[in-house]
Design a protein around this motif. Structure first.
Motif, PDB file in Angstrom:
ATOM      1  N   LEU A  90      78.774  66.222 110.315  1.00 52.71           N
ATOM      2  CA  LEU A  90      79.423  66.221 111.634  1.00 52.71           C
ATOM      3  C   LEU A  90      78.401  66.014 112.744  1.00 52.71           C
ATOM      4  O   LEU A  90      78.629  65.259 113.698  1.00 52.71           O
ATOM      5  N   VAL A  91      77.261  66.696 112.629  1.00 55.68           N
ATOM      6  CA  VAL A  91      76.225  66.592 113.662  1.00 55.68           C
ATOM      7  C   VAL A  91      75.622  65.180 113.692  1.00 55.68           C
ATOM      8  O   VAL A  91      75.391  64.622 114.768  1.00 55.68           O
ATOM      9  N   CYS A  92      75.368  64.610 112.509  1.00 55.60           N
ATOM     10  CA  CYS A  92      74.788  63.258 112.462  1.00 55.60           C
ATOM     11  C   CYS A  92      75.671  62.269 113.216  1.00 55.60           C
ATOM     12  O   CYS A  92      75.171  61.408 113.942  1.00 55.60           O
ATOM     13  N   ALA A  93      76.982  62.388 113.040  1.00 56.67           N
ATOM     14  CA  ALA A  93      77.916  61.475 113.715  1.00 56.67           C
ATOM     15  C   ALA A  93      78.030  61.810 115.199  1.00 56.67           C
ATOM     16  O   ALA A  93      77.928  60.928 116.063  1.00 56.67           O
ATOM     17  N   ALA A  94      78.222  63.091 115.505  1.00 56.27           N
ATOM     18  CA  ALA A  94      78.525  63.483 116.889  1.00 56.27           C
ATOM     19  C   ALA A  94      77.346  63.265 117.829  1.00 56.27           C
ATOM     20  O   ALA A  94      77.530  62.942 118.998  1.00 56.27           O
ATOM     21  N   ARG A  95      76.117  63.408 117.324  1.00 51.52           N
ATOM     22  CA  ARG A  95      75.010  63.249 118.269  1.00 51.52           C
ATOM     23  C   ARG A  95      74.771  61.788 118.606  1.00 51.52           C
ATOM     24  O   ARG A  95      74.058  61.480 119.567  1.00 51.52           O
ATOM     25  N   ARG A  96      75.383  60.861 117.852  1.00 51.77           N
ATOM     26  CA  ARG A  96      75.352  59.446 118.229  1.00 51.77           C
ATOM     27  C   ARG A  96      76.570  59.076 119.074  1.00 51.77           C
ATOM     28  O   ARG A  96      76.759  57.892 119.407  1.00 51.77           O
ATOM     29  N   GLY A  97      77.430  60.058 119.337  1.00 49.98           N
ATOM     30  CA  GLY A  97      78.620  59.785 120.129  1.00 49.98           C
ATOM     31  C   GLY A  97      79.715  59.085 119.340  1.00 49.98           C
ATOM     32  O   GLY A  97      80.664  58.557 119.929  1.00 49.98           O
ATOM     33  N   LEU A  98      79.606  59.078 118.008  1.00 47.45           N
ATOM     34  CA  LEU A  98      80.651  58.442 117.197  1.00 47.45           C
ATOM     35  C   LEU A  98      81.868  59.359 117.074  1.00 47.45           C
ATOM     36  O   LEU A  98      81.710  60.571 116.938  1.00 47.45           O
ATOM     37  N   PRO A  99      83.086  58.791 117.083  1.00 48.16           N
ATOM     38  CA  PRO A  99      84.276  59.617 116.820  1.00 48.16           C
ATOM     39  C   PRO A  99      84.210  60.161 115.398  1.00 48.16           C
ATOM     40  O   PRO A  99      83.848  59.430 114.474  1.00 48.16           O
ATOM     41  N   VAL A 100      84.525  61.445 115.245  1.00 47.17           N
ATOM     42  CA  VAL A 100      84.508  62.084 113.927  1.00 47.17           C
ATOM     43  C   VAL A 100      85.878  62.671 113.656  1.00 47.17           C
ATOM     44  O   VAL A 100      86.452  63.333 114.524  1.00 47.17           O
ATOM     45  N   ALA A 101      86.408  62.455 112.483  1.00 51.41           N
ATOM     46  CA  ALA A 101      87.681  63.065 112.106  1.00 51.41           C
ATOM     47  C   ALA A 101      87.515  63.802 110.797  1.00 51.41           C
ATOM     48  O   ALA A 101      86.722  63.403 109.944  1.00 51.41           O
ATOM     49  N   LEU A 102      88.259  64.896 110.663  1.00 54.58           N
ATOM     50  CA  LEU A 102      88.280  65.647 109.417  1.00 54.58           C
ATOM     51  C   LEU A 102      89.621  65.402 108.746  1.00 54.58           C
ATOM     52  O   LEU A 102      90.663  65.457 109.401  1.00 54.58           O
ATOM     53  N   HIS A 103      89.598  65.105 107.449  1.00 51.84           N
ATOM     54  CA  HIS A 103      90.829  64.948 106.690  1.00 51.84           C
ATOM     55  C   HIS A 103      90.773  65.899 105.503  1.00 51.84           C
ATOM     56  O   HIS A 103      89.727  66.041 104.872  1.00 51.84           O
ATOM     57  N   THR A 104      91.895  66.546 105.198  1.00 51.38           N
ATOM     58  CA  THR A 104      91.917  67.475 104.069  1.00 51.38           C
ATOM     59  C   THR A 104      92.025  66.686 102.766  1.00 51.38           C
ATOM     60  O   THR A 104      92.506  65.547 102.760  1.00 51.38           O
TER      61      THR A 104
END
Lengths: 174, 174
Positions: A90-104
């Motif tokens: 999550l951090v790797c994606a979010a610190r680049r400003g990329l949208p992140v989604a969680l799917h079960t």
């Protein structure tokens, strides 16, 4: 749209990149599994996972990242490591400003196979069919990462259509 | 020796820096709590925690980092976020090449109070006494971070003495 799916895990972290859009054939761009040795300290294993994810974000420049949602009721012996690895993803994606989604896991199984309780073999077989591969990707973590990316593209598309329909309905009633 | 103790958490992540060595009075260098809003996406909250920890590593240049070990049997509603935050803490330390140690809550309570089942108030009171503070640090996450750093210094010292004794015994018998 290009999506990086991440199936987090300390021993095997699946990474799968899929490109496409709803209603069109999807394309496998790349798939891999970052492996770390259980002999190493957890901190060092997490750094290896971070480097692996960062390298893939650099190489494949995805538009979004989809990560499997981890639940506390999962296998207790591995769930802490899985949760830690998911935090890194999550951090790797979010610190680049990329949208992140969680799917079960259920959402992913339902999206690719129509059955929220599909087993590993079914998910692998459907991933192979959807991406027109000769065989299911191995190991299961690789197939799961691709299934996450497929789910993200399909759900994103469906969500966009729902939003558009609601917006259109709102315009008609207002 | 200067140690950064980290009590991982998504809503409140405690950070405490303590300097000293076994058998000498310990000194509080700094203590803080990184807070993130439950309204924000988890990925963004983890990035805030990462930035907070990195800023403290830059500022205080600790020799080692001590992180609380998280167990799956903890409160299920918060344990996933705590595990994710602990993963971030471990990576922040390990990618700088800093030694990282995990200490369990029981080990920390036993180290500072002599009782592995001490309550929050006892831990806070003992941290204040050990560091010669006028009052227990608030909130509990701040006191816990300092207790982790104290534990690390004291256990590290004890371990070093045990290692030295074993080495000496080895020399005598060989």
């Amino acid at each position: 749209m290009r999506v990086l799916g991440i199936d987090p895990g300390l021993t095997r972290c699946g990474l799968g990149v899929v490109e496409g859009m709803v209603g069109r054939p999807l394309t496998l761009i790349d798939v891999n599994v970052v492996r770390t040795s259980a002999q190493l300290p957890v901190a060092q294993r997490l750094v290896t996972i971070e480097k692996g994810i960062d390298a893939w974000l650099d190489e494949h420049q995805p538009d979004a990242v989809a990560v499997e949602r981890v639940f506390a009721r999962s296998d207790v012996s591995t769930v802490m490591g899985t949760a830690q690895a998911s935090g890194i993803a999550l951090v790797c994606a979010a610190r680049r400003g990329l949208p992140v989604a969680l799917h079960t896991p259920s959402e992913v199984k339902a999206a690719v196979s129509g059955n929220g309780r599909a087993d590993k073999a079914q998910v692998g077989a459907m991933v192979a069919r959807i991406l027109r591969l000769d065989a299911p990707p191995k190991p299961a973590d690789a197939a799961d990462a691709l299934a996450l990316a497929i789910t993200h593209i399909w759900r994103g598309g469906a969500q966009a259509r729902i939003d558009a329909a609601l917006a259109a309905a709102g315009r008609r009633t207002s």
